[in-house]
Design a protein around this motif. Structure first.
Motif, PDB file in Angstrom:
ATOM      1  N   TYR A   1       0.828  -1.208   0.000  1.00 19.38           N
ATOM      2  CA  TYR A   1       0.000   0.000   0.000  1.00 19.38           C
ATOM      3  C   TYR A   1       0.861   1.255   0.000  1.00 19.38           C
ATOM      4  O   TYR A   1       0.521   2.239  -0.652  1.00 19.38           O
ATOM      5  N   ASP A   2       1.980   1.212   0.710  1.00 20.91           N
ATOM      6  CA  ASP A   2       2.916   2.340   0.694  1.00 20.91           C
ATOM      7  C   ASP A   2       3.469   2.548  -0.711  1.00 20.91           C
ATOM      8  O   ASP A   2       3.565   3.683  -1.194  1.00 20.91           O
ATOM      9  N   ALA A   3       3.835   1.452  -1.370  1.00 21.10           N
ATOM     10  CA  ALA A   3       4.362   1.545  -2.737  1.00 21.10           C
ATOM     11  C   ALA A   3       3.302   2.088  -3.688  1.00 21.10           C
ATOM     12  O   ALA A   3       3.594   2.924  -4.549  1.00 21.10           O
ATOM     13  N   PHE A   4       2.066   1.629  -3.525  1.00 21.55           N
ATOM     14  CA  PHE A   4       0.986   2.126  -4.386  1.00 21.55           C
ATOM     15  C   PHE A   4       0.771   3.624  -4.180  1.00 21.55           C
ATOM     16  O   PHE A   4       0.586   4.365  -5.153  1.00 21.55           O
ATOM     17  N   SER A   5       0.825   4.074  -2.949  1.00 26.36           N
ATOM     18  CA  SER A   5       0.695   5.506  -2.665  1.00 26.36           C
ATOM     19  C   SER A   5       1.814   6.297  -3.332  1.00 26.36           C
ATOM     20  O   SER A   5       1.581   7.388  -3.875  1.00 26.36           O
ATOM     21  N   ALA A   6       3.020   5.756  -3.308  1.00 24.99           N
ATOM     22  CA  ALA A   6       4.154   6.429  -3.951  1.00 24.99           C
ATOM     23  C   ALA A   6       3.966   6.480  -5.468  1.00 24.99           C
ATOM     24  O   ALA A   6       4.288   7.494  -6.107  1.00 24.99           O
ATOM     25  N   ILE A   7       3.431   5.424  -6.044  1.00 25.44           N
ATOM     26  CA  ILE A   7       3.152   5.406  -7.483  1.00 25.44           C
ATOM     27  C   ILE A   7       2.136   6.492  -7.815  1.00 25.44           C
ATOM     28  O   ILE A   7       2.314   7.263  -8.759  1.00 25.44           O
ATOM     29  N   GLN A   8       1.067   6.559  -7.036  1.00 22.59           N
ATOM     30  CA  GLN A   8       0.031   7.566  -7.284  1.00 22.59           C
ATOM     31  C   GLN A   8       0.569   8.990  -7.147  1.00 22.59           C
ATOM     32  O   GLN A   8       0.139   9.885  -7.859  1.00 22.59           O
ATOM     33  N   ALA A   9       1.501   9.180  -6.238  1.00 28.35           N
ATOM     34  CA  ALA A   9       2.035  10.515  -5.978  1.00 28.35           C
ATOM     35  C   ALA A   9       3.016  10.976  -7.051  1.00 28.35           C
ATOM     36  O   ALA A   9       3.244  12.175  -7.209  1.00 28.35           O
ATOM     37  N   GLN A  10       3.592  10.045  -7.788  1.00 24.46           N
ATOM     38  CA  GLN A  10       4.596  10.391  -8.789  1.00 24.46           C
ATOM     39  C   GLN A  10       3.929  10.682 -10.127  1.00 24.46           C
ATOM     40  O   GLN A  10       3.258   9.823 -10.698  1.00 24.46           O
ATOM     41  N   LYS A  11       4.130  11.880 -10.624  1.00 20.92           N
ATOM     42  CA  LYS A  11       3.563  12.259 -11.920  1.00 20.92           C
ATOM     43  C   LYS A  11       4.095  11.327 -13.014  1.00 20.92           C
ATOM     44  O   LYS A  11       5.283  11.037 -13.062  1.00 20.92           O
ATOM     45  N   GLY A  12       3.189  10.849 -13.853  1.00 26.45           N
ATOM     46  CA  GLY A  12       3.600  10.004 -14.968  1.00 26.45           C
ATOM     47  C   GLY A  12       3.813   8.547 -14.604  1.00 26.45           C
ATOM     48  O   GLY A  12       4.423   7.807 -15.368  1.00 26.45           O
ATOM     49  N   ASN A  13       3.317   8.123 -13.456  1.00 26.09           N
ATOM     50  CA  ASN A  13       3.482   6.737 -13.023  1.00 26.09           C
ATOM     51  C   ASN A  13       2.103   6.198 -12.665  1.00 26.09           C
ATOM     52  O   ASN A  13       1.391   6.801 -11.856  1.00 26.09           O
ATOM     53  N   GLU A  14       1.713   5.097 -13.296  1.00 22.19           N
ATOM     54  CA  GLU A  14       0.398   4.534 -13.016  1.00 22.19           C
ATOM     55  C   GLU A  14       0.380   3.040 -13.278  1.00 22.19           C
ATOM     56  O   GLU A  14       1.214   2.510 -14.020  1.00 22.19           O
ATOM     57  N   ILE A  15      -0.561   2.386 -12.649  1.00 26.13           N
ATOM     58  CA  ILE A  15      -0.854   0.991 -12.955  1.00 26.13           C
ATOM     59  C   ILE A  15      -2.173   0.990 -13.694  1.00 26.13           C
ATOM     60  O   ILE A  15      -3.179   1.493 -13.196  1.00 26.13           O
TER      61      ILE A  15
END
Length: 151
Positions: free
Chosen positions: A39-53
């Motif tokens: 969940y921490d990693a997913f939050s970091a992905i969401q917070a980074q512009k241009g990064n998505e699943i």
């Protein structure tokens, strides 16, 4: 089949797919409750512009996933590139060209973002994945290397 960005409520299903083969099972920890690290990693992905699943979904079911990261760079006259990782299709839905559809959608997004190339790495223990990527037009133009910092 539709495509959408993953939400936090999808993390457990994504981890289940990541862990659902011999190689993934040795890397992931699909358990209940799911580790907070995911969940921490997913939050970091969401917070980074241009990064998505990106998810392929149908009737409320997650069929597959792909992580797409847009990387700005100075090389090649400041060309942006797209990095693809974490590609999985649920075993129940394989053979329906879901992986191909996910790639085509990721490539469309990369083009829309102004990327000049799409890159990926694939584990040498996944020869079927290698053949799949070649069928999509990817070429093994570089030899990749990794330095594992955390197991």
């Amino acid at each position: 089949m539709d495509f959408r960005k993953a939400e936090e409520s999808d993390v457990k299903e994504i981890v289940r797919m990541l862990a659902d083969d011999d190689l993934g099972a040795s890397r992931e920890k699909y358990e209940h409750p799911l580790s907070a690290e995911y969940y921490d990693a997913f939050s970091a992905i969401q917070a980074q512009k241009g990064n998505e699943i990106l998810l392929a979904v149908e009737g409320g079911n997650v069929l597959g996933c792909i992580q797409l990261t847009i990387i700005p760079g100075l090389a090649r006259l400041g060309m942006k590139r797209a990095q693809i990782e974490g590609v999985r299709v649920d075993k129940k839905y394989r053979g329906r060209k879901i992986g191909e559809a996910l790639f085509l959608e990721a490539i469309r997004i990369a083009k829309d973002e102004g990327c000049g190339l799409v890159q990926l790495t694939t584990d040498k223990q996944r020869p079927d994945a290698y053949r799949f990527y070649e069928k999509l037009g990817f070429t093994a133009s570089h030899e990749g290397m990794k330095l594992i910092l955390k197991s």
